[in-house]
Scaffold this motif. Structure first.
Motif, mmCIF file in Angstrom:
data_model
loop_
_atom_site.group_PDB
_atom_site.id
_atom_site.type_symbol
_atom_site.label_atom_id
_atom_site.label_comp_id
_atom_site.label_asym_id
_atom_site.label_seq_id
_atom_site.Cartn_x
_atom_site.Cartn_y
_atom_site.Cartn_z
ATOM 1 N N PHE A 186 -2.002 -1.598 -9.444
ATOM 2 C CA PHE A 186 -3.150 -1.896 -9.938
ATOM 3 C C PHE A 186 -3.899 -1.275 -8.965
ATOM 4 O O PHE A 186 -5.088 -1.189 -9.518
ATOM 5 C CB PHE A 186 -3.657 -3.688 -9.277
ATOM 6 C CG PHE A 186 -3.562 -3.721 -7.820
ATOM 7 C CD1 PHE A 186 -4.882 -3.978 -7.504
ATOM 8 C CD2 PHE A 186 -2.308 -3.635 -7.435
ATOM 9 C CE1 PHE A 186 -4.721 -4.103 -6.163
ATOM 10 C CE2 PHE A 186 -2.349 -4.220 -6.264
ATOM 11 C CZ PHE A 186 -4.168 -4.658 -5.543
ATOM 12 N N THR A 187 -3.309 0.405 -8.896
ATOM 13 C CA THR A 187 -4.914 0.714 -8.291
ATOM 14 C C THR A 187 -3.806 2.310 -7.763
ATOM 15 O O THR A 187 -2.586 2.126 -7.548
ATOM 16 C CB THR A 187 -4.786 0.365 -6.469
ATOM 17 O OG1 THR A 187 -5.777 -1.047 -6.435
ATOM 18 C CG2 THR A 187 -5.439 1.177 -6.136
ATOM 19 N N LEU A 188 -4.692 3.262 -8.080
ATOM 20 C CA LEU A 188 -3.798 4.434 -8.022
ATOM 21 C C LEU A 188 -5.293 5.811 -8.145
ATOM 22 O O LEU A 188 -5.660 5.223 -8.658
ATOM 23 C CB LEU A 188 -3.393 4.745 -9.886
ATOM 24 C CG LEU A 188 -2.739 6.264 -9.504
ATOM 25 C CD1 LEU A 188 -1.467 6.370 -8.470
ATOM 26 C CD2 LEU A 188 -2.015 6.552 -11.055
ATOM 27 N N ARG A 189 -5.166 6.853 -6.837
ATOM 28 C CA ARG A 189 -5.868 7.801 -6.372
ATOM 29 C C ARG A 189 -6.114 8.369 -8.071
ATOM 30 O O ARG A 189 -5.510 8.980 -9.100
ATOM 31 C CB ARG A 189 -5.297 7.983 -5.613
ATOM 32 C CG ARG A 189 -6.230 9.437 -4.719
ATOM 33 C CD ARG A 189 -5.792 10.019 -3.273
ATOM 34 N NE ARG A 189 -6.870 10.887 -3.089
ATOM 35 C CZ ARG A 189 -7.015 10.502 -2.177
ATOM 36 N NH1 ARG A 189 -7.434 9.206 -1.914
ATOM 37 N NH2 ARG A 189 -8.674 10.505 -1.888
ATOM 38 N N GLU A 190 -7.799 8.527 -8.069
ATOM 39 C CA GLU A 190 -8.438 9.997 -9.256
ATOM 40 C C GLU A 190 -8.024 10.621 -8.794
ATOM 41 O O GLU A 190 -8.003 12.212 -9.054
ATOM 42 C CB GLU A 190 -9.336 8.650 -9.732
ATOM 43 C CG GLU A 190 -10.050 9.953 -10.871
ATOM 44 C CD GLU A 190 -9.402 9.998 -11.910
ATOM 45 O OE1 GLU A 190 -9.635 10.060 -12.835
ATOM 46 O OE2 GLU A 190 -8.663 8.617 -12.963
ATOM 47 N N TYR A 196 0.937 -0.929 0.032
ATOM 48 C CA TYR A 196 -0.018 0.146 0.024
ATOM 49 C C TYR A 196 1.051 1.015 0.093
ATOM 50 O O TYR A 196 2.115 0.980 0.725
ATOM 51 C CB TYR A 196 -0.974 0.361 1.390
ATOM 52 C CG TYR A 196 -1.627 -1.289 1.351
ATOM 53 C CD1 TYR A 196 -2.946 -1.163 1.334
ATOM 54 C CD2 TYR A 196 -1.796 -2.436 1.869
ATOM 55 C CE1 TYR A 196 -4.239 -1.869 1.713
ATOM 56 C CE2 TYR A 196 -2.844 -3.057 1.531
ATOM 57 C CZ TYR A 196 -3.418 -3.293 1.385
ATOM 58 O OH TYR A 196 -4.781 -4.400 1.873
ATOM 59 N N LEU A 197 0.321 2.568 -0.886
ATOM 60 C CA LEU A 197 1.325 3.971 -0.903
ATOM 61 C C LEU A 197 0.182 4.936 0.504
ATOM 62 O O LEU A 197 -1.348 4.516 -0.245
ATOM 63 C CB LEU A 197 1.491 4.094 -2.165
ATOM 64 C CG LEU A 197 2.487 3.213 -2.985
ATOM 65 C CD1 LEU A 197 2.257 4.069 -4.341
ATOM 66 C CD2 LEU A 197 3.960 3.721 -2.291
ATOM 67 N N ASN A 198 0.423 5.508 1.137
ATOM 68 C CA ASN A 198 -0.412 6.216 1.468
ATOM 69 C C ASN A 198 0.240 7.520 1.784
ATOM 70 O O ASN A 198 1.423 7.741 1.653
ATOM 71 C CB ASN A 198 -0.647 5.242 3.205
ATOM 72 C CG ASN A 198 -1.734 4.042 3.071
ATOM 73 O OD1 ASN A 198 -0.951 2.929 3.162
ATOM 74 N ND2 ASN A 198 -3.403 4.510 3.003
ATOM 75 N N GLY A 216 -2.290 9.813 5.184
ATOM 76 C CA GLY A 216 -2.861 8.813 5.548
ATOM 77 C C GLY A 216 -3.850 8.233 5.121
ATOM 78 O O GLY A 216 -4.416 6.757 4.503
ATOM 79 N N SER A 217 -3.941 9.514 4.102
ATOM 80 C CA SER A 217 -5.021 8.648 2.542
ATOM 81 C C SER A 217 -4.708 7.123 1.607
ATOM 82 O O SER A 217 -3.301 7.699 2.022
ATOM 83 C CB SER A 217 -5.199 9.879 1.193
ATOM 84 O OG SER A 217 -6.127 10.434 2.125
ATOM 85 N N LEU A 218 -5.234 6.647 0.979
ATOM 86 C CA LEU A 218 -5.268 5.496 0.572
ATOM 87 C C LEU A 218 -4.241 6.166 -1.131
ATOM 88 O O LEU A 218 -5.513 7.224 -2.028
ATOM 89 C CB LEU A 218 -5.826 4.738 -0.005
ATOM 90 C CG LEU A 218 -4.965 3.026 -1.087
ATOM 91 C CD1 LEU A 218 -3.424 2.437 -0.403
ATOM 92 C CD2 LEU A 218 -6.529 2.248 -1.343
ATOM 93 N N ILE A 219 -3.338 6.202 -1.446
ATOM 94 C CA ILE A 219 -2.474 6.350 -3.422
ATOM 95 C C ILE A 219 -2.757 5.602 -3.792
ATOM 96 O O ILE A 219 -2.823 5.673 -5.304
ATOM 97 C CB ILE A 219 -0.628 6.990 -2.497
ATOM 98 C CG1 ILE A 219 -1.309 8.451 -2.403
ATOM 99 C CG2 ILE A 219 -0.413 7.195 -3.932
ATOM 100 C CD1 ILE A 219 -1.948 9.369 -2.005
ATOM 101 N N GLY A 220 -2.216 4.279 -3.668
ATOM 102 C CA GLY A 220 -1.976 3.297 -4.433
ATOM 103 C C GLY A 220 -1.813 1.983 -4.127
ATOM 104 O O GLY A 220 -1.644 2.016 -2.799
ATOM 105 N N ARG A 221 -1.532 0.594 -4.561
ATOM 106 C CA ARG A 221 -1.259 -0.339 -4.609
ATOM 107 C C ARG A 221 -0.610 -1.248 -5.744
ATOM 108 O O ARG A 221 -0.887 -1.016 -6.482
ATOM 109 C CB ARG A 221 -2.695 -1.030 -4.032
ATOM 110 C CG ARG A 221 -3.614 -1.063 -2.842
ATOM 111 C CD ARG A 221 -4.717 -1.929 -2.845
ATOM 112 N NE ARG A 221 -5.962 -1.545 -1.830
ATOM 113 C CZ ARG A 221 -6.883 -1.486 -2.488
ATOM 114 N NH1 ARG A 221 -7.384 -1.621 -3.440
ATOM 115 N NH2 ARG A 221 -8.193 -0.648 -1.729
ATOM 116 N N ILE A 222 0.684 -1.704 -4.806
ATOM 117 C CA ILE A 222 1.165 -2.075 -5.650
ATOM 118 C C ILE A 222 1.922 -4.429 -5.608
ATOM 119 O O ILE A 222 1.608 -4.106 -4.315
ATOM 120 C CB ILE A 222 2.615 -1.870 -6.259
ATOM 121 C CG1 ILE A 222 2.303 -0.402 -6.166
ATOM 122 C CG2 ILE A 222 3.415 -2.541 -6.636
ATOM 123 C CD1 ILE A 222 3.414 -0.135 -5.826
#
Length: 161
Positions: free
Chosen positions: A139-143, A90-92, A150-156
């Motif tokens: 595979f996930t990137l914040r729009e 997780y990228l926060n 602490g917000s989720l930015i992305g997932r790798i």
């Protein structure tokens, strides 16, 4: 649910243990009446594309044919990536501000690649630079650009060497 997911023509399946399913969701309501639920996300929060919707509809017709509900032609569904919690990083956000990505969603990244920056709009300075902690697929990137600490930015999805 994995056999269903494999027929739905999706790109990937992330099998993970969610702590809760929010009560206000359709998925929760279906679970409460004993109906199994597969939640589909498109990898970028709150964004739906015509292309991905068509891809899913093609998969739904595959499932309907398997259930005897459709007699027409169907596609051969994709063979999705299947992974679990232990492979996901997780990228926060470490700061509040405006997130500007420097890569695209569904991109191969290497450890140390820059994912984006968080800017302070009042001071016009970069508060944080975000980097990949591993080799893998983003595979996930914040729009939405506005982030809180602490917000989720992305997932790798980590790729093993």
């Amino acid at each position: 649910m994995l056999p269903y997911a494999k027929r739905l023509n999706i790109d990937y399946v992330w099998v993970h243990g969610a702590a809760t399913v929010l009560e206000a969701t359709f998925a929760h309501s279906l679970n409460m009446i004993g109906t199994s639920v597969l939640v589909v996300e498109m990898g970028v929060g709150m964004r739906m594309t015509k292309e991905y919707c068509k891809q899913l509809v093609d998969g739904i017709f595959v499932e309907m044919k398997d259930l005897g509900m459709w007699q027409g032609e169907v596609i051969t569904p994709k063979d999705p990536l299947i992974f679990t919690d232990g492979e996901v990083h997780y990228l926060n956000a470490g700061y509040a501000g405006i997130f500007l990505p420097t890569v695209e969603h569904w991109t191969n990244v290497k450890k140390g690649d820059k994912i984006g920056e968080i800017l302070d709009p009042l001071e016009s300075v970069v508060k944080e630079e975000l980097y990949s902690e591993c080799d893998g697929i983003l595979f996930t990137l914040r729009e939405y650009p506005v982030v809180s600490e602490g917000s989720l930015i992305g997932r790798i999805l980590e790729r093993q060497a």
